[in-house]
Design an enzyme around this catalytic site. Structure first.
Site, mmCIF file in Angstrom:
data_model
loop_
_atom_site.group_PDB
_atom_site.id
_atom_site.type_symbol
_atom_site.label_atom_id
_atom_site.label_comp_id
_atom_site.label_asym_id
_atom_site.label_seq_id
_atom_site.Cartn_x
_atom_site.Cartn_y
_atom_site.Cartn_z
ATOM 1 N N GLU A 1 -7.993 -5.442 5.160
ATOM 2 C CA GLU A 1 -7.903 -5.180 3.728
ATOM 3 C C GLU A 1 -6.781 -5.980 3.075
ATOM 4 O O GLU A 1 -6.901 -6.429 1.930
ATOM 5 C CB GLU A 1 -7.692 -3.679 3.495
ATOM 6 C CG GLU A 1 -8.897 -2.842 3.898
ATOM 7 C CD GLU A 1 -8.571 -1.379 4.116
ATOM 8 O OE1 GLU A 1 -9.133 -0.538 3.410
ATOM 9 O OE2 GLU A 1 -7.753 -1.083 5.006
ATOM 10 N N ARG B 1 -10.537 16.032 6.481
ATOM 11 C CA ARG B 1 -11.418 16.309 5.338
ATOM 12 C C ARG B 1 -12.757 16.855 5.823
ATOM 13 O O ARG B 1 -13.298 16.393 6.825
ATOM 14 C CB ARG B 1 -11.641 15.055 4.508
ATOM 15 C CG ARG B 1 -10.404 14.526 3.820
ATOM 16 C CD ARG B 1 -10.741 13.327 2.953
ATOM 17 N NE ARG B 1 -9.548 12.673 2.452
ATOM 18 C CZ ARG B 1 -9.327 11.361 2.497
ATOM 19 N NH1 ARG B 1 -10.245 10.555 3.015
ATOM 20 N NH2 ARG B 1 -8.218 10.857 2.011
ATOM 21 N N ASN C 1 0.881 -1.175 0.000
ATOM 22 C CA ASN C 1 0.000 0.000 0.000
ATOM 23 C C ASN C 1 0.917 1.223 0.000
ATOM 24 O O ASN C 1 1.423 1.628 1.045
ATOM 25 C CB ASN C 1 -0.908 -0.018 1.226
ATOM 26 C CG ASN C 1 -1.911 1.130 1.225
ATOM 27 O OD1 ASN C 1 -1.859 2.020 0.382
ATOM 28 N ND2 ASN C 1 -2.828 1.116 2.180
ATOM 29 N N HIS D 1 -12.960 2.745 0.071
ATOM 30 C CA HIS D 1 -12.908 1.752 1.152
ATOM 31 C C HIS D 1 -13.550 0.424 0.749
ATOM 32 O O HIS D 1 -13.943 -0.367 1.601
ATOM 33 C CB HIS D 1 -13.576 2.278 2.441
ATOM 34 C CG HIS D 1 -12.885 3.461 3.038
ATOM 35 N ND1 HIS D 1 -13.564 4.574 3.491
ATOM 36 C CD2 HIS D 1 -11.585 3.722 3.231
ATOM 37 C CE1 HIS D 1 -12.700 5.467 3.950
ATOM 38 N NE2 HIS D 1 -11.477 4.966 3.810
ATOM 39 N N ARG E 1 -2.636 -2.084 -3.439
ATOM 40 C CA ARG E 1 -3.887 -1.357 -3.221
ATOM 41 C C ARG E 1 -3.907 -0.137 -4.138
ATOM 42 O O ARG E 1 -3.006 0.696 -4.114
ATOM 43 C CB ARG E 1 -4.010 -0.901 -1.768
ATOM 44 C CG ARG E 1 -5.315 -0.160 -1.520
ATOM 45 C CD ARG E 1 -5.326 0.557 -0.195
ATOM 46 N NE ARG E 1 -6.573 1.298 -0.021
ATOM 47 C CZ ARG E 1 -6.699 2.371 0.764
ATOM 48 N NH1 ARG E 1 -5.672 2.823 1.434
ATOM 49 N NH2 ARG E 1 -7.861 2.975 0.876
#
Length: 417
Positions: free
Chosen positions: A402, A248, A9, A187, A98
């Site tokens: 993940e 965010r 990742n 996600h 990823r």
């Protein structure tokens, strides 16, 4: 000696990695090591590696100058060899990456060949902060050993089942046709894991599961899963939409951009569309409201301390954060015709935020969702049912994974006949 799969990742200044052993043809995977190269190209860069020993991890780390992703990739392989996790690179039969954004092109994971790489490069405009970093990671490992096959696993793929009325914006339809302006969602790798886990927990076919899943971390989103497929989700064209997050803003009036640019244009603090977007991505959310931190733990601590100078703003940030989550849970329960098999909290905040889960559910007045306080506070490694028997539907906290999804997809594509 077993074959191994490396999961990568890559971020703009970091590379996270996990190495798995392939134990059988079922397949079953055993994690051997995980780690992080961080602050790539920045002062005080370092590498850490955690090795599995007696069902726990032993961590080693050191500070080292890491000038770019190519050196970072080389460093990861050197660390795996140094600690005898592998004897040589050829033990790694595949590398899974990823990828945040696959656009509409990638509805499933794919082996990265030249055509796939070109398509990923084309989608950079949709994810300028994320896809270039993933490509740097891919090219770094490809250069080290060109023989190894690579697989791209996309966060957006899971959401390619969204119905048209959910993924379209009320903008000119030509924007979608010409520029691919639509909701993509993110996600998705985490949601895939949670769906598989729920099927096992509930002993129910994945294709029959309806669930509202809250992936709450520094980046946060919610997904309504209907009949085992993504039906609605909070993030949009980019990960900026939807929930309030660490830095965010989540959903805001889009006219804010023009207003801020106009009102600051003759000042020393003049803003542009790009700089306002950057602020909404990096200086807003929990950090922007509270003025304390982007870390929910710091903001919660300030909220709980009445003498903290930012107590009021921290309380306000938490209230707004929890209300936004609660509103989407209500909306998505309606999307599922109120036939919800489970509400799930996952990711860093969702898994560990005892008070956040409590406060979110307290904001929901229209559904009778009841926590079991003891279960909500219980420590766990996998999953826990945290709802009371009187709850209208069960509530779980589930640890997402993940990396195992990426590992599994890599194995499946490399062995596809």
């Amino acid at each position: 000696m077993s074959d191994k799969i490396l999961v990568i990742n890559a971020g703009s200044s970091s590379i996270k990695f996990q190495l798995f052993n392939i134990l059988s043809s079922k397949p079953e995977f055993q994690i051997l090591a995980k780690g992080l190269v961080e602050r790539i190209g920045i002062k005080d860069s370092r590498v850490s590696i955690e090795l599995i020993q007696n069902n726990s991890f032993i961590k080693y780390d050191k500070q080292i100058d890491v000038q770019d992703h190519a050196f970072g990739a080389k460093l990861i392989i050197e660390q795996l060899q140094l600690y005898s996790v592998i004897s040589n690179f050829d033990e790694i039969v595949g590398i899974g990456h990823r990828l945040v954004h696959g656009g509409e092109k990638f509805k499933t994971s794919t082996i990265i060949n030249q055509a796939a790489e070109n398509a990923i490069i084309k989608s950079v405009s949709l994810a300028p902060l994320h896809n270039p970093a993933a490509l740097k990671g891919y090219n770094a490992f490809k250069a080290l050993n060109p023989k190894i096959k690579h697989v791209a696993v996309f966060d957006t793929s899971f959401h390619m089942t969204l119905p048209e009325e959910k993924y379209l914006y009320s903008t000119p339809y030509q924007w979608y046709q010409k520029y691919q302006v639509r909701k993509y969602g993110f996600h998705g790798i985490s949601y895939r894991y949670i769906l598989e886990k729920l099927a096992a927990i509930l002993k129910k076919d994945e294709k029959k599961i309806n669930a509202v899943v809250c992936h709450l971390g520094n980046g946060a989103s919610i997904c309504a899963i209907k009949d085992g497929q993504s039906f609605n989700t909070t993030m949009g064209l980019t990960p900026l939409d939807g929930l309030i997050m660490g830095t965010r803003s989540g959903v805001v009036d889009p006219s804010i951009h023009q207003y801020i640019c106009e009102i600051t244009k003759n000042t020393s603090d003049a803003q542009t569309i790009a700089s306002v977007t950057d602020i909404l991505n990096k200086e807003s959310g929990l950090l922007g409201i509270s003025g304390v931190s982007s870390d929910i733990r710091d903001v919660t601590a300030a909220k709980e301390d009445e003498n903290h100078p930012k107590h009021h703003l921290a309380s306000l940030a938490i209230k707004m954060f929890c209300q936004r989550i609660a509103n989407y849970i209500i909306q998505y329960s309606n999307d599922l015709d109120n036939k919800v098999d489970a509400l799930v909290f996952t990711a860093g905040i969702g898994e560990n935020g005892v008070l956040i889960r409590k406060w979110v559910l307290e904001e929901i007045k229209i559904l009778s969702l009841k926590l079991n306080s003891k279960a909500n506070e219980e420590k766990y490694d996998d999953y826990v049912l945290i709802s009371d028997l009187s709850s209208v539907f069960p509530i779980y906290k589930i640890r997402t994974n993940e990396e195992i999804i990426i590992c599994h997809d890599t194995y499946e594509l490399l062995n596809k006949k």
